[in-house]
Enzyme design. Structure first.
Site, mmCIF file in Angstrom:
data_model
loop_
_atom_site.group_PDB
_atom_site.id
_atom_site.type_symbol
_atom_site.label_atom_id
_atom_site.label_comp_id
_atom_site.label_asym_id
_atom_site.label_seq_id
_atom_site.Cartn_x
_atom_site.Cartn_y
_atom_site.Cartn_z
ATOM 1 N N ASP A 110 0.844 -1.194 0.000
ATOM 2 C CA ASP A 110 0.000 0.000 0.000
ATOM 3 C C ASP A 110 0.880 1.244 0.000
ATOM 4 O O ASP A 110 2.088 1.186 0.240
ATOM 5 C CB ASP A 110 -0.894 -0.041 1.251
ATOM 6 C CG ASP A 110 -2.029 0.967 1.207
ATOM 7 O OD1 ASP A 110 -2.225 1.607 0.158
ATOM 8 O OD2 ASP A 110 -2.722 1.116 2.231
ATOM 9 N N GLU A 132 2.816 5.056 -4.026
ATOM 10 C CA GLU A 132 2.788 6.000 -5.156
ATOM 11 C C GLU A 132 4.082 6.822 -5.293
ATOM 12 O O GLU A 132 4.300 7.298 -6.410
ATOM 13 C CB GLU A 132 1.597 6.968 -4.995
ATOM 14 C CG GLU A 132 0.244 6.323 -5.137
ATOM 15 C CD GLU A 132 -0.162 5.496 -3.916
ATOM 16 O OE1 GLU A 132 -0.906 4.523 -4.087
ATOM 17 O OE2 GLU A 132 0.294 5.805 -2.812
ATOM 18 N N ASP A 139 -9.015 4.063 -1.557
ATOM 19 C CA ASP A 139 -9.901 4.564 -0.500
ATOM 20 C C ASP A 139 -11.161 5.176 -1.107
ATOM 21 O O ASP A 139 -11.226 6.376 -1.375
ATOM 22 C CB ASP A 139 -9.170 5.606 0.349
ATOM 23 C CG ASP A 139 -7.950 5.021 1.034
ATOM 24 O OD1 ASP A 139 -7.870 3.793 1.133
ATOM 25 O OD2 ASP A 139 -7.076 5.794 1.452
#
Length: 868
Positions: A437, A440, A515
């Site tokens: 997770d 990025e 999300d």
């Protein structure tokens, strides 16, 4: 897991103003073109016509490289002729590398202006330079950079600003350019900019750039009643804006090269096959990953996790995988265990119990490594010099553990260190998969513009690679390293879930859409995003069922599981601060879950076969309807229904308060999977309004398909054709590779036909030993859509009368009622026939047939075979 902040960041290079483009550059002229005697590729040189300083100086001489690697793929590569420029690393995304000799430009005469491939023809003009790509089969131009109509400017190539445009027919239908939360559906909307730059902007925000970068689009056109699809990839990892105006498309990129790939199709399935043959076939997924998953940020100790598993069992809702977010860690530090709330012995006891039940356990890993002198992971990372640098030192950021450094996955030493840390953790906790997770990269605690919530673009990676260049491939490179590590540690087929993705990520990881919100709009958007990722070559995809945040109403969660049960990746996940959202929290939701997930679990053999097809040819698991019905233009913009495979259509309720659904049915016969006595027939394709009370989801199977199912293999065939076919793939799903020829896999082709007052169903088995070793049998056959009478006689099994068999065969039937469009004509009912007790071995060819007692049998509208 949510990030600390949720802010919108946009890269604004130049608004869609023609004056802006024209002022930037005057284009290039082609000064030479030569054919390579070795491989038939072409190399040319371009010279800038008139240089200026807007956004920096123009690069004076460019090199043009053109080749046809396959009959249906064309590459056009443009770069600086005198200086090496950043490209997506060839060791990460393996492909042919253009000649790397940087030399002086040649001024040999340009003697050709057209280069022909088997299907795609490249045509170029010399001054100003432009190129067009045209189909040989129908003469259609699919890409044209000529600015002769003045709707856009000439090609621009500067160090930190590249621009190129193509004209488009106004009736083209475009899909792709992600990851983006597209509120208007899967089809691209004119006059919307599409930004590609991986960033942690939650999917709460609509029509905005999200976690992945996929600079590829599919173009579907209907030419004189025949559909043609093609795809265009600009392989570039820099931030970019793509402006789609309806009749043109403009790329504005902040670095790198123009590396275009054109895929000729002509069908959507051909396109994804050709695309994934370049970027890498989707990863084979273990069988268990197709089951239902439960997660939540906030499962604070082992007892809570155990209670969740127990409550699913009590509610009789299937659950295959339980997850932990960062709660299990010691102070949010990777590869650690909170020994207070997750005592090692207690956790191992729990995992031993669920593993014996056949369940699996997956945990999260964020890339940020806590800066802590007593933290072994940090110590070993520092000793191996594995972190991204800034001004000569590891870049210091702030995430969940506090101060962190980020691993540099472009560094071979980092890949080795990461693998060793995964090995160490796996020895501590026998996990079955990993969830990567915030890759990025997500970071806070510093001020920046483009780099907000990430690291500065002036940070640098291994060999001096700038973050400016490599930013959007961070999650991709982490997925590769994680895949390599799990494969080495477990020796099994890895399961990895990644938030950030890039071109080629599907070769290593599944994806969830981040999300999202617990809103009806987020539910609708989840379908578009899922379908886009199938086009991107990441077929194992899904959204957080019931929404990550905020509180989700019962009705919405009820409807969401009716959709989410058919996501390729099906997981319920929620935020720490949101109320509990497990499917057993509401009685009506639990009932919907049992119903919808019950169907999913019956479909697992079918889904696993789709997983095999995805791995072999890139075919998406979840698909837009136009993949199967490309000539049916009414479905080109359809984003509220979808297909699993080629023939199973899901038409869910996506609006509050609705107890019926308006669904588009392409031409043909469609059989309701939950009630096979119900059939929708549409001669020309039309909308139907169908009842959809709570706990009912409309799932229909198209004619002429064969559907392998748990306890069921379905064979519907069309009323006009009387023929059906399908397939089933089985293997040892722990094997790293998914293929035939290893002695641990079986592939079956199924066929069915009706004619001459008889029904025939048969199989052709390849490498049946594995299926035989598993003792798999086909126990039941259901034939749908028989006309005339249901009466069955003279049953033959493998050529012998069933009366000669020791087994008892039960025969029953039901009448099927048709929902027929007012403009349609034909039968209003048919019969389904069920044969039970067959016990035919899946691993051996079988042939079953029977006579119908009436001469009124016309053809088979559908049939179904059930295997146990």
């Amino acid at each position: 897991m949510a990030s600390c902040l949720s802010l919108l960041v946009a890269i604004i290079l130049c608004f869609s103003s023609l004056q802006c483009s024209n002022a930037i550059g005057k284009g290039y002229r082609l000064i030479s073109m030569e054919k390579s005697p070795d491989d038939g590729s072409f190399i040319g040189y371009l010279q800038v016509k008139q240089s200026n300083k807007i956004y920096g100086s123009d690069i004076t001489i460019l090199r043009l490289f053109i080749n046809y690697r396959t009959d249906h793929r064309l590459r056009v590569h443009i770069t600086d002729a005198k200086k090496q420029r950043w490209e997506v690393p060839y060791n990460l995304l393996r492909r042919e590398q253009p000649p790397n000799v940087i030399g002086k430009s040649r001024k040999s005469p340009v003697t050709v202006q057209e280069i022909s491939g088997p299907e795609l023809i490249l045509i170029f003009t010399v001054d100003p330079f432009s190129f067009a790509v045209r189909r040989r089969s129908n003469g259609e131009t699919i890409f044209n950079t000529s600015s002769s109509d003045e709707s856009f400017g000439e090609m621009v190539f500067k160090d930190q600003y590249l621009e190129i445009s193509t004209s488009l027919p106004k009736d083209a239908s475009l899909y792709g350019f992600g990851e983006n939360s597209q509120a208007n559906g899967i089809k691209l909307v004119p006059n919307e900019p599409y930004t590609l730059f991986t960033e942690d902007v939650s999917a709460f925000n609509l029509n905005t750039d999200l976690y992945g970068s996929h600079p590829v689009y599919m173009d579907l056109r209907n030419v004189s009643g025949k559909a043609y699809a093609h795809s265009v990839l600009l392989l570039n990892s820099h931030g970019m804006d793509v402006f789609y105006r309806g009749d043109s498309l403009t790329y504005k990129v902040i670095g790198g090269v123009f590396d275009f790939y054109f895929f000729a199709g002509p069908s959507p399935l051909n396109v994804v096959d050709q695309y994934t043959s370049l970027i890498g076939r989707p990863a084979p997924m273990p069988y268990w990953s197709l089951g239902f998953h439960q997660c939540r940020w906030g499962y604070r100790n082992v007892s809570v996790v155990k209670d969740v598993v127990d409550n699913y069992q009590k509610a009789k809702i299937p659950l295959d995988v339980i997850w932990n977010d960062a709660d299990y860690m010691d102070g949010y530090k990777d590869f650690t265990l909170d020994l207070v709330n997750f005592p090692h012995a207690k956790l191992l006891s729990f995992l031993d119990r669920i593993h014996k039940m056949g369940m699996k356990y997956v945990v999260i890993k964020d890339p940020g490594i806590g800066v802590n002198a007593s933290y072994g992971v940090y110590q070993r990372g520092m000793a191996s010099d594995v972190f991204i640098k800034y001004e000569g030192k590891p870049f210091l950021a702030q995430v969940w553990p506090g101060p962190v450094y980020f691993p540099d996955f472009l560094n071979p030493k980092t890949v080795s260190w990461w693998g060793d840390e995964i090995r160490r953790f796996h020895e501590l906790v026998p996990i079955d998969g990993l969830w990567i997770d915030m890759n990025e990269i997500n970071a806070t605690g510093h001020k920046a513009s483009l780099g907000f919530k990430t690291i500065p673009t002036s940070a640098y990676h291994y060999n001096g690679v700038r973050e400016y260049d490599a930013h959007s491939i961070y999650g991709f490179s982490e997925a590769i390293a994680t895949h390599k590590a799990l494969l080495a540690v477990q020796g099994k087929r890895p399961f990895i879930l990644s938030r950030s993705t890039f071109v080629g990520s599907g070769q290593y990881a599944a994806h969830w859409t981040g999300d999202n919100q617990g809103t009806w709009q987020s539910l609708q958007v989840s379908i578009s995003t899922m379908l886009n990722f199938g086009i991107f070559g990441v077929p194992m995809v899904g959204s957080d069922i019931c929404g990550f945040f905020p509180p989700t109403p019962e009705e919405l969660c009820n409807r969401w599981i009716e959709v989410g049960a058919f996501y390729p990746f099906s997981r319920d996940h929620a935020d720490y601060y949101a109320p509990r959202k497990e499917l057993y929290q509401w009685g009506t939701v639990a009932e919907s879950a049992r119903n919808a997930l019950g169907m999913r679990y019956k479909l697992l053999p079918f889904l696993y076969t789709l997983n095999y097809e995805a791995h072999m040819s890139g075919a998406p698991i979840a698909r837009p309807l136009f993949f199967s019905f490309p000539e049916f233009t009414e479905c080109y913009g359809l984003s509220k229904q979808f297909l699993l495979g080629s023939s199973l259509m899901i038409s869910p309720v996506l609006e509050q308060g609705k107890t019926q659904v308006e669904a588009l049915f392409p031409p043909g016969s469609w059989y309701h999977m939950f009630d096979m006595t119900q059939v929708v027939v549409s001669k020309n394709g039309r909308l139907f309004t169908l009842p959809a009370p709570f706990n009912v989801v409309n799932v229909h199977l198209y004619q002429n398909a064969i559907l392998p199912m748990q306890q069921v293999v379905a064979f519907p065939a069309g009323a006009s054709e009387g023929y059906a076919s399908g397939k089933l793939f089985l293997d040892d799903d722990e094997l790293p590779e998914m293929k035939l020829g290893n002695g641990k896999s079986t592939y079956i082709d199924f066929y069915a036909s009706v004619g001459n007052e008889s029904v025939k169903i048969w199989s052709q088995v390849k490498e049946g030993q594995f299926a035989l070793s598993q003792g798999l049998v086909i126990e039941k056959v259901i034939v749908l859509g028989l006309k005339g009478t249901w009466k069955v006689s003279e049953i033959l099994l493998n050529g012998s009368s069933i009366s000669n068999e020791t087994k008892t065969i039960e025969v029953s039937s039901k009448e099927q009622m048709y929902v027929v469009g007012s403009e349609d004509e034909g039968e209003s009912k048919s019969f389904m026939v069920e044969l039970k007790g067959l016990e035919m071995l899946v691993g051996k060819d079988f042939n079953i047939s029977w006579k119908m007692a009436s001469t009124n049998v016309l053809s088979m509208a559908g049939n179904e075979v059930i295997a146990r």
